[in-house]
Write an enzyme that holds these catalytic residues in place. Sequence first.
Site, short mmCIF file in Angstrom:
data_model
loop_
_atom_site.label_atom_id
_atom_site.label_comp_id
_atom_site.label_asym_id
_atom_site.label_seq_id
_atom_site.Cartn_x
_atom_site.Cartn_y
_atom_site.Cartn_z
N THR A 129 0.82 -1.21 0.00
CA THR A 129 0.00 0.00 0.00
C THR A 129 0.86 1.27 0.00
OG1 THR A 129 -1.80 -1.08 1.14
CG2 THR A 129 -1.59 1.26 1.56
N ARG A 149 -13.73 -7.94 -0.86
CA ARG A 149 -13.09 -7.69 0.44
C ARG A 149 -12.56 -6.25 0.48
NH1 ARG A 149 -7.66 -5.95 1.90
NH2 ARG A 149 -7.19 -6.75 3.97
N GLY A 157 -10.20 -3.59 2.80
CA GLY A 157 -9.24 -3.54 3.90
C GLY A 157 -9.35 -2.25 4.70
N ASP A 158 -8.26 -1.91 5.37
CA ASP A 158 -8.26 -0.74 6.26
C ASP A 158 -8.04 0.58 5.52
OD1 ASP A 158 -5.65 -1.84 5.70
OD2 ASP A 158 -4.86 -0.33 7.08
N THR A 170 -0.04 0.79 6.47
CA THR A 170 -0.01 -0.34 5.55
C THR A 170 0.13 -1.61 6.39
OG1 THR A 170 1.16 -1.40 3.72
CG2 THR A 170 2.51 -0.08 5.21
N GLY A 171 -0.47 -2.67 5.94
CA GLY A 171 -0.36 -3.89 6.74
C GLY A 171 -1.57 -4.77 6.54
N1 ASP Z 1 -3.60 -2.57 4.30
C1 ASP Z 1 -3.93 -3.07 2.99
C2 ASP Z 1 -5.17 -3.90 3.07
O1 ASP Z 1 -5.31 -4.66 3.99
C3 ASP Z 1 -2.86 -3.91 2.39
C4 ASP Z 1 -1.48 -3.36 2.40
O2 ASP Z 1 -1.15 -2.49 3.22
O3 ASP Z 1 -0.69 -3.79 1.56
O4 ASP Z 1 -5.95 -3.83 2.15
#
Ligand code: ASP
Length: 344
Positions: free
Chosen positions: A209, A237, A239-240, A260-261
Amino acid sequence: MGVLFLFDVSVFAEERLVKDVVLAVHGGTAYARADVTPEFEKLLRQGLEHALRKGYEALQKEGATSLDGVEAAVRELEDDPAFNAGRGAVFTREGTIELDASIMDGKDKRAGAVASVTTIRNPVTAARTVMERSRHVLFVGAGAEKFAADQKLDVVDSEYFQTPRQRDALKRYLERELQSGDRPAGLEKQGEKTESKKSGSTGSSPHGTVGAVARDRAGNLAAATSTGGMNGKRSGRVGDSPVIGAGTYAENASCAVSATGHGEFFIRWTVAHDIAARIKYAGQSLSQAANDVIHGDMEKAGGRGAVIGLNSRGEFTAAWSTKEGLYRGYVTRDGQISVMLYEE
Ligand code: ASP
């Protein structure tokens, strides 16, 4: 504007604090060094540097706000196929690309976001447009696409986002899943630990991200985040990254954060807002708050990832719980750019 490649030698929270920063970016958590060719490493450095330069230029314009800085920097990273956002995003297990993004204004807590969009070239701009030209905060799917088209934003065929690199990554992911009988990333049962490499969330699996935090001349903060999500996620789906308070948060009185995570964890732990709340209510410093949240209960439960944060005094920090570190960089008020990869 000079370009420096500085190295953070310390692993201690307080020493990771950098002063006089006006804009910072991240390009996700790092791949294992052994998996990165020198050529790709160069692309990553260049990509971060270009984003910082674009964001800095945007901030220099007459009347520019921190929103202009973060939007310009994130757009640059979305257009760069080296990062998991916009062009170069990861694939869903169904082979589609579904993008999420958000932006927040620290001055008045206005926010905008889009999720699961497939044709909007720059989701961060769509997020800003939602914030500025609608009564809403978050648009998803077809409604978001229609809003973007009505607002005359750049729309592309979904193929534009697809890269051979990410297609290979999906193939490898699905093969691994088949061998191990694992559930896809992000679909672990609630509370299930995801530390094993099989889960795809640790080891050399990066969270690519992108995001930015900025401070303008008036001292106002902004944050923005954009992503393709997690490799092999199921279609639909989210994400955050488009969730305000989880992947993105900005409030002048505390800080601006982009994360990111492993998104499921970042949503459950409301990571970005928790960092701001610790500063506001518990009087923690930015770096202490960021490290406590990243290395606290969430890490114990198996949630890995990283954040960048900036406050209105221009103090910048980064914290990560992934093995290899975080692709990141910042630019100071006088235009000095620093880019860091890994645990530097
Ligand atoms: N945080 C992002 C998600 O869960 C993914 C990522 O940070 O690569 O969609």
